[in-house]
Scaffold this motif. Structure first.
Motif, PDB file in Angstrom:
ATOM      1  N   PHE B 103       0.734  -1.204   0.007  1.00  0.00           N
ATOM      2  CA  PHE B 103       0.062   0.028   0.158  1.00  0.00           C
ATOM      3  C   PHE B 103       0.929   1.184   0.172  1.00  0.00           C
ATOM      4  O   PHE B 103       0.612   2.384  -0.859  1.00  0.00           O
ATOM      5  CB  PHE B 103      -0.874   0.017   1.351  1.00  0.00           C
ATOM      6  CG  PHE B 103      -2.092   0.780   1.244  1.00  0.00           C
ATOM      7  CD1 PHE B 103      -3.070   0.529   1.884  1.00  0.00           C
ATOM      8  CD2 PHE B 103      -2.316   2.105   0.427  1.00  0.00           C
ATOM      9  CE1 PHE B 103      -4.351   1.504   2.040  1.00  0.00           C
ATOM     10  CE2 PHE B 103      -3.464   2.723   0.412  1.00  0.00           C
ATOM     11  CZ  PHE B 103      -4.434   2.396   1.124  1.00  0.00           C
ATOM     12  N   CYS B 107       1.155   4.409  -2.605  1.00  0.00           N
ATOM     13  CA  CYS B 107       1.017   5.801  -2.232  1.00  0.00           C
ATOM     14  C   CYS B 107       2.212   6.696  -2.842  1.00  0.00           C
ATOM     15  O   CYS B 107       2.010   7.700  -3.264  1.00  0.00           O
ATOM     16  CB  CYS B 107       0.940   5.946  -0.695  1.00  0.00           C
ATOM     17  SG  CYS B 107      -0.294   5.193   0.086  1.00  0.00           S
ATOM     18  N   CYS B 115      -4.090   2.059  -4.701  1.00  0.00           N
ATOM     19  CA  CYS B 115      -4.288   2.311  -3.159  1.00  0.00           C
ATOM     20  C   CYS B 115      -5.632   1.991  -2.994  1.00  0.00           C
ATOM     21  O   CYS B 115      -5.991   1.304  -1.825  1.00  0.00           O
ATOM     22  CB  CYS B 115      -4.262   3.963  -3.077  1.00  0.00           C
ATOM     23  SG  CYS B 115      -2.537   4.608  -2.897  1.00  0.00           S
TER      24      CYS B 115
END
Lengths: 302, 156
Positions: B103, B107, B115
């Motif tokens: 994740f 980002c 995401c």
């Protein structure tokens, strides 16, 4: 286990107390090791607090560098009248925190006249060599890779007790200039720059409270003390593999790095030679251990 | 009664081992168990409960940050992911932590779809862990109620 407000409850003696607005810290027992733990994560605070309490430390846990400075009385220019009665034996802080980082907190502590002698340990989830170096250069006693384990805290505890238990009864600070490297080989985190931005979510409760009823004696083995340095050395079963994954300089292996202060003067860890530095640190560590073992063997024969 | 206790203990052992084998838990969970004793018999359950509350809060933050019509502030999402990664690491929630690592990369790459996918997965994963651990804690209770002791489970 309460979660909100207040300062961790400490067993008290009648001699001193510190008040911080409505956050009263109970008076401290002069003989017990008092640790100030700083971490913005509630879960981490609970865990580190438990780790420390289980190794017979009294713990005050706060959620930011500012709260830590407030607790220490360093948050304003004039010294608090009660300052010299506040006994903090160790400060352990997370590196990555919104607002003030652990590094900034470390600097402020080392700049203060009252607390610069207090050992400061940095914790971080990121194994970044430049970060570790910066902290150690600034005077950090040790650098722990998160998640922190019981063995890490026991190791801290052992040299803290060694600091305290001298024949003349005075506390002595360990020399700052030699910090050999110890490492352990768990799987490496991916090396990525850390993005720190202020957390816009609800702030967690400022302090954690540990109930007085859990002031039970630790169920684990007694704290290693200086009279058995050999056993504490032999306990370092994780500390033999040397490698790291720093941000900038390429390294041969990728396992995380832990650095441990062995308190042996005369072997300076700090040589800016890139990858050679760690090799030299490893050699220094082995030499340190060899000297310690030799000394113990000698003493045991006399 | 002893037969029941023995059966429950075996069930508990098998279940615990399976959680490790399936990657729900890692060594750090074992470390947490070391911190539990007779004086604090619910320490692990309490810490995990705090962790799950943290999950709900942080996932909410991430969802709100990703829901901005217009420009998404990925650094804001990343900050929450970083916190979740930290706390999942501290409690031994292996799958959640692994997802957070992925994740975080999305980002940093400002990858919106990535995401959103991770957010959904993290939500599923923490809830799955919550259910599994609830079952594990229930087995512990049953063992104690049947008059037995919760066995130490050797993962290796």
């Amino acid at each position: 286990m309460a979660r909100d407000g207040g300062v961790s409850c400490l067993r008290s003696s009648e001699t001193m107390s510190v008040g911080i607005g409505k956050m009263e810290s109970p008076p401290l027992d002069l003989d017990e090791v008092h640790v100030l733990a700083v971490d913005d994560s509630l879960v981490d605070r609970i865990v580190i607090e438990r780790l420390l309490r289980i190794t017979s430390c009294k713990v005050t846990a706060v959620d930011s560098g500012w709260r830590a400075l407030e607790f220490l009385g360093l948050d304003n220019e004039k010294a608090s009248a009660e300052l010299d009665r506040l006994k903090v034996d160790l400060i352990i802080t997370d590196y990555c925190m919104p607002g003030m980082t652990g590094y900034e907190l470390l600097k402020k502590i080392k700049e203060s006249s009252s607390f610069r002698q207090v050992p400061v340990v940095i914790m971080s989830s990121e194994n970044v060599l430049t970060r570790i170096d910066r902290c150690l250069e600034e005077g950090a006693e040790d650098f722990l890779l998160k998640p922190v384990k019981l063995a890490d805290v026991k190791r801290l505890r052992s040299y803290l007790t060694r600091d305290v238990k001298l024949p003349n009864g005075n506390k002595r600070k360990l020399p700052e200039d030699s910090i050999p490297v110890h490492t352990s080989p768990p799987p490496p985190p991916p090396p990525s720059p850390l993005t720190v931005s202020p957390d816009s979510s609800d702030s967690s409760p400022p302090l954690t409270v540990s109930p007085e009823s859990s002031d039970s004696s630790p169920t684990l083995s007694p704290v290693e003390i200086f009279s058995s340095p050999l056993s504490s050395l032999l306990d370092d079963e994780d500390d033999d593999v040397l490698s790291s994954s720093p941000e900038s300089s390429p390294m041969p292996e990728e396992s995380p790095v832990r650095r441990q202060k062995m308190g042996s003067p005369g072997l300076s860890y700090y040589i800016k030679l890139g990858s050679s530095k760690l090799l030299i640190n490893m050699i220094a560590t082995c030499v340190n251990k060899f000297f310690k073992i030799t000394t113990c063997v000698y003493l045991s024969h006399n | 009664m002893d037969a029941l206790v023995a059966q429950l203990q075996m069930q508990y052992r098998n279940y615990t081992v399976s959680l490790y084998q399936q990657g729900f838990l890692d060594d750090q969970f074992t470390e947490l168990k070391k911190l539990q004793d007779d004086a604090s018999p619910d320490f692990v359950a309490e810490v995990l409960s705090l962790f799950f509350e943290d999950c709900v809060k942080l996932i909410g933050n991430m969802a709100r940050a990703l829901d901005q019509t217009g420009t998404v502030d990925f650094s804001q999402v990343g900050a929450s992911v970083h916190q979740l990664k930290g706390s999942s690491s501290s409690v031994g929630a292996k799958r959640v932590k692994g997802l957070c690592i992925t994740f975080k990369e999305y980002c940093e790459a400002n990858n919106y779809e990535g995401c959103v996918r991770c957010l959904q997965q993290v939500d599923i994963e923490f809830k799955a862990l919550q259910t599994k651990l609830q079952d594990m804690f229930n087995l512990e209770k049953q063992i104690i109620q049947a008059g037995g002791k919760v066995p130490q489970v050797d993962i290796n």
